[in-house]
Design an enzyme around this catalytic site. Structure first.
Site, PDB file in Angstrom:
ATOM      1  N   ARG A   1     -17.420  60.075 -27.752  1.00 17.57           N
ATOM      2  CA  ARG A   1     -18.868  60.307 -27.770  1.00 17.57           C
ATOM      3  C   ARG A   1     -18.939  60.424 -26.209  1.00 17.57           C
ATOM      4  O   ARG A   1     -19.838  61.141 -25.778  1.00 17.57           O
ATOM      5  CB  ARG A   1     -19.310  58.700 -28.240  1.00 17.57           C
ATOM      6  CG  ARG A   1     -20.029  58.794 -29.587  1.00 17.57           C
ATOM      7  CD  ARG A   1     -20.475  57.468 -29.909  1.00 17.57           C
ATOM      8  NE  ARG A   1     -19.702  56.515 -29.834  1.00 17.57           N
ATOM      9  CZ  ARG A   1     -19.426  55.560 -30.906  1.00 17.57           C
ATOM     10  NH1 ARG A   1     -20.165  55.423 -31.754  1.00 17.57           N
ATOM     11  NH2 ARG A   1     -18.524  54.641 -30.721  1.00 17.57           N
TER      12      ARG A   1
ATOM     13  N   LYS B   1     -12.292  55.578 -45.086  1.00 23.34           N
ATOM     14  CA  LYS B   1     -12.578  54.934 -46.317  1.00 23.34           C
ATOM     15  C   LYS B   1     -14.139  55.058 -46.561  1.00 23.34           C
ATOM     16  O   LYS B   1     -14.486  55.261 -47.749  1.00 23.34           O
ATOM     17  CB  LYS B   1     -11.837  53.959 -46.553  1.00 23.34           C
ATOM     18  CG  LYS B   1     -11.971  52.645 -45.678  1.00 23.34           C
ATOM     19  CD  LYS B   1     -10.957  52.439 -44.498  1.00 23.34           C
ATOM     20  CE  LYS B   1     -11.454  51.638 -43.568  1.00 23.34           C
ATOM     21  NZ  LYS B   1     -10.486  51.203 -42.582  1.00 23.34           N
TER      22      LYS B   1
ATOM     23  N   ILE C   1       0.558  51.605 -45.153  1.00 20.80           N
ATOM     24  CA  ILE C   1       1.387  51.420 -46.245  1.00 20.80           C
ATOM     25  C   ILE C   1       1.243  52.734 -47.148  1.00 20.80           C
ATOM     26  O   ILE C   1       0.021  53.053 -47.495  1.00 20.80           O
ATOM     27  CB  ILE C   1       0.918  50.027 -47.370  1.00 20.80           C
ATOM     28  CG1 ILE C   1       0.947  49.077 -46.396  1.00 20.80           C
ATOM     29  CG2 ILE C   1       1.427  50.445 -48.713  1.00 20.80           C
ATOM     30  CD1 ILE C   1       0.293  47.901 -47.557  1.00 20.80           C
TER      31      ILE C   1
ATOM     32  N   LYS D   1     -11.919  50.561 -50.386  1.00 21.61           N
ATOM     33  CA  LYS D   1     -10.507  50.980 -50.522  1.00 21.61           C
ATOM     34  C   LYS D   1     -10.370  50.673 -52.130  1.00 21.61           C
ATOM     35  O   LYS D   1      -9.692  51.542 -52.510  1.00 21.61           O
ATOM     36  CB  LYS D   1      -9.596  50.068 -49.626  1.00 21.61           C
ATOM     37  CG  LYS D   1      -9.840  50.253 -48.210  1.00 21.61           C
ATOM     38  CD  LYS D   1      -9.129  49.208 -47.441  1.00 21.61           C
ATOM     39  CE  LYS D   1      -8.953  49.468 -45.972  1.00 21.61           C
ATOM     40  NZ  LYS D   1      -8.669  48.343 -45.274  1.00 21.61           N
TER      41      LYS D   1
ATOM     42  N   GLY E   1      -4.445  48.415 -37.623  1.00 21.44           N
ATOM     43  CA  GLY E   1      -4.039  48.467 -36.213  1.00 21.44           C
ATOM     44  C   GLY E   1      -3.604  49.866 -35.942  1.00 21.44           C
ATOM     45  O   GLY E   1      -3.765  50.819 -36.815  1.00 21.44           O
TER      46      GLY E   1
ATOM     47  N   VAL F   1      -7.381  53.912 -33.544  1.00 24.25           N
ATOM     48  CA  VAL F   1      -6.405  54.592 -34.053  1.00 24.25           C
ATOM     49  C   VAL F   1      -6.165  56.107 -33.473  1.00 24.25           C
ATOM     50  O   VAL F   1      -5.034  56.589 -33.272  1.00 24.25           O
ATOM     51  CB  VAL F   1      -6.952  54.915 -35.822  1.00 24.25           C
ATOM     52  CG1 VAL F   1      -6.106  55.990 -36.527  1.00 24.25           C
ATOM     53  CG2 VAL F   1      -7.302  53.794 -36.547  1.00 24.25           C
TER      54      VAL F   1
ATOM     55  N   VAL G   1      -6.407  53.907 -47.003  1.00 19.98           N
ATOM     56  CA  VAL G   1      -6.221  52.515 -47.809  1.00 19.98           C
ATOM     57  C   VAL G   1      -4.993  51.810 -47.395  1.00 19.98           C
ATOM     58  O   VAL G   1      -4.043  52.334 -47.230  1.00 19.98           O
ATOM     59  CB  VAL G   1      -5.940  52.781 -49.350  1.00 19.98           C
ATOM     60  CG1 VAL G   1      -5.838  51.637 -50.275  1.00 19.98           C
ATOM     61  CG2 VAL G   1      -7.206  53.754 -49.820  1.00 19.98           C
TER      62      VAL G   1
ATOM     63  N   GLY H   1      -7.426  44.897 -32.693  1.00 22.69           N
ATOM     64  CA  GLY H   1      -7.680  46.089 -33.199  1.00 22.69           C
ATOM     65  C   GLY H   1      -7.668  46.164 -34.949  1.00 22.69           C
ATOM     66  O   GLY H   1      -7.547  47.415 -35.267  1.00 22.69           O
TER      67      GLY H   1
ATOM     68  N   GLU I   1     -13.250  46.167 -38.134  1.00 22.70           N
ATOM     69  CA  GLU I   1     -13.950  47.788 -38.189  1.00 22.70           C
ATOM     70  C   GLU I   1     -14.950  47.226 -36.806  1.00 22.70           C
ATOM     71  O   GLU I   1     -15.120  46.094 -36.270  1.00 22.70           O
ATOM     72  CB  GLU I   1     -14.578  47.799 -39.138  1.00 22.70           C
ATOM     73  CG  GLU I   1     -13.982  48.331 -40.505  1.00 22.70           C
ATOM     74  CD  GLU I   1     -13.335  49.426 -40.298  1.00 22.70           C
ATOM     75  OE1 GLU I   1     -13.772  50.446 -40.054  1.00 22.70           O
ATOM     76  OE2 GLU I   1     -11.953  49.268 -40.464  1.00 22.70           O
TER      77      GLU I   1
HETATM   78  P1  NDP Z   1     -13.086  53.019 -33.006  1.00 26.35           P
HETATM   79  O1  NDP Z   1     -14.328  52.506 -32.853  1.00 26.35           O
HETATM   80  O2  NDP Z   1     -11.723  52.229 -32.455  1.00 26.35           O
HETATM   81  O3  NDP Z   1     -13.258  54.575 -32.520  1.00 26.35           O
HETATM   82  C1  NDP Z   1     -13.936  55.427 -32.868  1.00 26.35           C
HETATM   83  C2  NDP Z   1     -13.813  56.837 -31.959  1.00 26.35           C
HETATM   84  O4  NDP Z   1     -14.525  57.621 -32.614  1.00 26.35           O
HETATM   85  C3  NDP Z   1     -14.246  56.557 -30.617  1.00 26.35           C
HETATM   86  O5  NDP Z   1     -13.171  57.321 -29.782  1.00 26.35           O
HETATM   87  C4  NDP Z   1     -15.527  57.118 -30.380  1.00 26.35           C
HETATM   88  O6  NDP Z   1     -15.613  57.740 -29.382  1.00 26.35           O
HETATM   89  C5  NDP Z   1     -15.409  58.146 -31.672  1.00 26.35           C
HETATM   90  N1  NDP Z   1     -16.747  58.590 -32.144  1.00 26.35           N
HETATM   91  C6  NDP Z   1     -17.402  57.781 -32.815  1.00 26.35           C
HETATM   92  N2  NDP Z   1     -18.636  58.437 -33.313  1.00 26.35           N
HETATM   93  C7  NDP Z   1     -18.663  59.755 -32.632  1.00 26.35           C
HETATM   94  C8  NDP Z   1     -19.529  60.619 -32.633  1.00 26.35           C
HETATM   95  N3  NDP Z   1     -20.417  60.755 -33.018  1.00 26.35           N
HETATM   96  N4  NDP Z   1     -19.016  61.721 -31.826  1.00 26.35           N
HETATM   97  C9  NDP Z   1     -17.673  62.026 -31.215  1.00 26.35           C
HETATM   98  N5  NDP Z   1     -16.879  60.728 -31.122  1.00 26.35           N
HETATM   99  C10 NDP Z   1     -17.316  59.825 -31.897  1.00 26.35           C
HETATM  100  O7  NDP Z   1     -12.589  53.072 -34.365  1.00 26.35           O
HETATM  101  P2  NDP Z   1     -11.031  53.011 -35.316  1.00 26.35           P
HETATM  102  O8  NDP Z   1      -9.967  53.805 -34.451  1.00 26.35           O
HETATM  103  O9  NDP Z   1     -10.549  51.520 -35.377  1.00 26.35           O
HETATM  104  O10 NDP Z   1     -11.350  53.526 -36.620  1.00 26.35           O
HETATM  105  C11 NDP Z   1     -11.249  54.965 -36.960  1.00 26.35           C
HETATM  106  C12 NDP Z   1     -11.267  55.348 -38.338  1.00 26.35           C
HETATM  107  O11 NDP Z   1      -9.929  54.906 -38.743  1.00 26.35           O
HETATM  108  C13 NDP Z   1     -12.469  54.484 -39.108  1.00 26.35           C
HETATM  109  O12 NDP Z   1     -12.771  55.378 -40.317  1.00 26.35           O
HETATM  110  C14 NDP Z   1     -11.692  53.223 -39.702  1.00 26.35           C
HETATM  111  O13 NDP Z   1     -12.087  52.894 -41.122  1.00 26.35           O
HETATM  112  C15 NDP Z   1     -10.258  54.025 -39.949  1.00 26.35           C
HETATM  113  N6  NDP Z   1      -9.200  52.790 -40.143  1.00 26.35           N
HETATM  114  C16 NDP Z   1      -8.996  52.023 -38.731  1.00 26.35           C
HETATM  115  C17 NDP Z   1      -8.085  51.115 -39.162  1.00 26.35           C
HETATM  116  C18 NDP Z   1      -7.931  50.264 -37.844  1.00 26.35           C
HETATM  117  O14 NDP Z   1      -6.926  49.509 -37.952  1.00 26.35           O
HETATM  118  N7  NDP Z   1      -8.636  50.029 -36.637  1.00 26.35           N
HETATM  119  C19 NDP Z   1      -7.097  51.137 -40.047  1.00 26.35           C
HETATM  120  C20 NDP Z   1      -7.329  52.138 -40.912  1.00 26.35           C
HETATM  121  C21 NDP Z   1      -8.389  53.058 -41.188  1.00 26.35           C
HETATM  122  P3  NDP Z   1     -15.925  56.795 -27.945  1.00 26.35           P
HETATM  123  O15 NDP Z   1     -14.225  56.410 -27.586  1.00 26.35           O
HETATM  124  O16 NDP Z   1     -16.407  57.810 -26.923  1.00 26.35           O
HETATM  125  O17 NDP Z   1     -16.871  55.697 -28.255  1.00 26.35           O
HETATM  126  N1  HSE Z   2     -10.616  46.822 -40.865  1.00 26.92           N
HETATM  127  C1  HSE Z   2      -9.616  47.239 -41.584  1.00 26.92           C
HETATM  128  C2  HSE Z   2      -8.893  46.087 -42.058  1.00 26.92           C
HETATM  129  C3  HSE Z   2      -8.741  48.199 -40.954  1.00 26.92           C
HETATM  130  O1  HSE Z   2      -9.013  44.966 -41.324  1.00 26.92           O
HETATM  131  O2  HSE Z   2      -7.893  46.195 -42.845  1.00 26.92           O
HETATM  132  C4  HSE Z   2      -7.940  49.047 -41.942  1.00 26.92           C
HETATM  133  O3  HSE Z   2      -8.834  49.830 -42.888  1.00 26.92           O
END
Ligand code: NDP
Ligand code: HSE
Length: 439
Positions: free
Chosen positions: A54, A112, A143, A212, A309, A23, A139, A194, A197
């Site tokens: 990280r 969430k 949408i 959610k 996504g 994201v 959520v 993607g 989780e």
């Molecule tokens: P990812 O695992 O792809 O990315 C997480 C990012 O956060 C990485 O860049 C990671 O760093 C960084 N990170 C994690 N922990 C730390 C820390 N302690 N300090 C600094 N940076 C940190 O997750 P997503 O992008 O998939 O999801 C992110 C959020 O969005 C979550 O809350 C998820 O529930 C929510 N979400 C995701 C959706 C999806 O479709 N993927 C849809 C809707 C919500 P590094 O790159 O160095 O590892």
């Molecule tokens: N892992 C979640 C899903 C991402 O599959 O819907 C969106 O919150």
């Protein structure tokens, strides 16, 4: 006529992004590639001042300027006007958001899990500091559902929210049904795309959908609902055979999140359910999500779109960023937590639903009557019964498969019925028990 610049961008608002994964990368892309339009819409330039990760040494999408990467998230949040949290997890996300709020930043989060576990702490902090806390992306991805429930329907009385809110499990169930994939293979595909989780257990065991559901229920019923209040069952017990039989009997299996008024309380649950094939939720394919809202005055509303996504979720995040940034520019603030109704949150046993029970029985006279008598003795009314011939059993004796659909029954009565049916001599095995929703 001379065309004027879209806006006068006197101010600059500093934006920090925490997380640069699926994201976060797309949030950075939109902030970077749409900067002129965003400035025009906000009335101020949005300057990306840092992206916390990280590991700063990892290769990333070229849209992310390496010079903006930092592993000092704490320092970053202290120098931003708007903090976007897309790192996920409970800690350090919670501490970072609280620190941002303490420093007077508006915050936008897609997290969430954190909101469903400890939202009230964040809402209270934001309220006390007089800053916005927005979470549309938490959520159902792209949408718009948080804003409609929180703002558009706030003058109405919501009765029920019923939705497919997890893209991964919808993708998995869809692939099992259309391509005959097994659960593990379909989850791997969802991860590669993607949707899943970081730990897909959150998806397949229903925790993501439960988070959610808790958020939606809190907003819809003006009542604090945490993830611990949600009765949750994932899709790991669903077999390819269940999916095939669902179709044969006119249903699709969907993981549903349901929040509804029940007497003086609310009941919130997540579980796989049979949805009639002619119901709009049955047609929700792939990683798409859909949420039905039933409100007293508005009637039925349906919200549909991409639920997971990077890019779809980033769209929702940017919508929030523009909203909170506009408040910075124009003054004012968005809605705060509303939990005045404080309704009792009831256990799943309070819910009455229809069920479909599949059993293999000896194929001989009187068996059907015996099974039906067990349902009757537990006051569970059978709505429909179908008998399908099944292959010979391991002992070479013919048996039959009964598919019994009930009228609404309590979980307790149904469980007692199934236990008694399983004990009958003529019953070889109870294959599955699934709720029927949306009929
Ligand atoms: P990812 O695992 O792809 O990315 C997480 C990012 O956060 C990485 O860049 C990671 O760093 C960084 N990170 C994690 N922990 C730390 C820390 N302690 N300090 C600094 N940076 C940190 O997750 P997503 O992008 O998939 O999801 C992110 C959020 O969005 C979550 O809350 C998820 O529930 C929510 N979400 C995701 C959706 C999806 O479709 N993927 C849809 C809707 C919500 P590094 O790159 O160095 O590892
Ligand atoms: N892992 C979640 C899903 C991402 O599959 O819907 C969106 O919150």
């Amino acid at each position: 006529m001379t065309e004027t610049a879209p806006t006068e961008t006197r101010r600059t608002l500093r934006v920090a992004v925490l997380g640069c994964g699926v994201v976060g990368t797309e949030v950075v892309r939109l902030l970077t590639t749409q900067s002129a339009d965003l400035a025009a819409r906000v009335g101020a330039r949005l300057e990306l001042v840092g992206v916390a990760v990280r590991d700063t040494s990892v290769d990333r999408d070229p849209v992310v300027d390496r010079a903006l990467l930092t592993d000092d998230a704490e320092g970053l949040v202290e120098r931003a006007d708007v903090v976007v949290e897309v790192m996920g997890g409970i800690e350090p996300a919670r501490t970072l958001l609280l620190r941002a709020i303490e420093h007077g930043a508006a915050v936008v989060t897609a997290n969430k899990a954190l909101l469903a576990e400890d939202g009230p702490t964040l809402y209270a902090a934001a309220d006390a500091a007089g800053v916005d806390l927005y979470f549309e992306a938490a959520v159902a991805g792209a949408i718009p559902i948080v804003r409609p429930v929180r703002e558009s329907l706030v003058g109405d009385r919501v009765q029920r929210v019923l939705g497919i809110v997890n893209g991964t499990t919808n993708y998995v169930l869809d692939k099992m049904s259309t391509e005959g994939l097994d659960l593990d293979a379909a989850v791997k595909e969802a991860q590669a795309l993607g949707y899943a989780e970081a730990d897909p257990t959150a998806d397949v065991e229903g925790y993501d959908a439960a988070a959610k559901a808790a958020i939606l229920a809190s907003l819809a019923f003006h009542t604090r609902v945490s993830i611990d209040d949600v009765d949750r069952e994932g899709i790991t017990a669903i077999t390819a055979d269940d999916v095939v039989w669902a179709q044969r009997t006119g249903y699709a299996i969907k993981l549903l999140a349901i929040a509804e008024r029940s007497g003086d309380g609310v009941q919130v649950r997540v579980h796989p359910a049979l949805v009639p094939l002619d119901h709009p939720l049955a047609g929700v394919r792939g990683a798409y999500n859909a949420v039905f809202v039933e409100a007293e005055a508005a009637g039925e509303l349906m919200f549909y779109g991409r639920g997971a996504g990077g890019a779809p979720t980033a769209s929702a995040v940017l919508g929030d960023v523009v909203s909170v940034a506009r408040h910075r520019v124009l003054g004012g603030k968005g809605p705060v937590e509303s939990s005045y109704a404080a309704l009792a949150v009831l256990p799943a046993s309070a819910a009455r639903t229809r069920y479909q029970v599949r059993v293999d029985v000896d194929d001989r006279p009187g068996v059907l009557a015996t099974v039906a008598a067990v349902f009757a003795s537990h006051d569970v009314s059978i709505e429909a019964m179908r008998q399908a011939p099944a292959p010979l059993g391991p002992d070479g004796v013919g048996f039959a498969r009964l598919i019994l659909t009930t009228h609404q029954a309590s979980e307790e009565s149904l469980a007692a019925t199934v236990a008694a049916v399983a004990d009958l001599d003529a019953v070889r095995r109870v294959i599955s028990v699934l709720r029927v929703e949306g009929a």
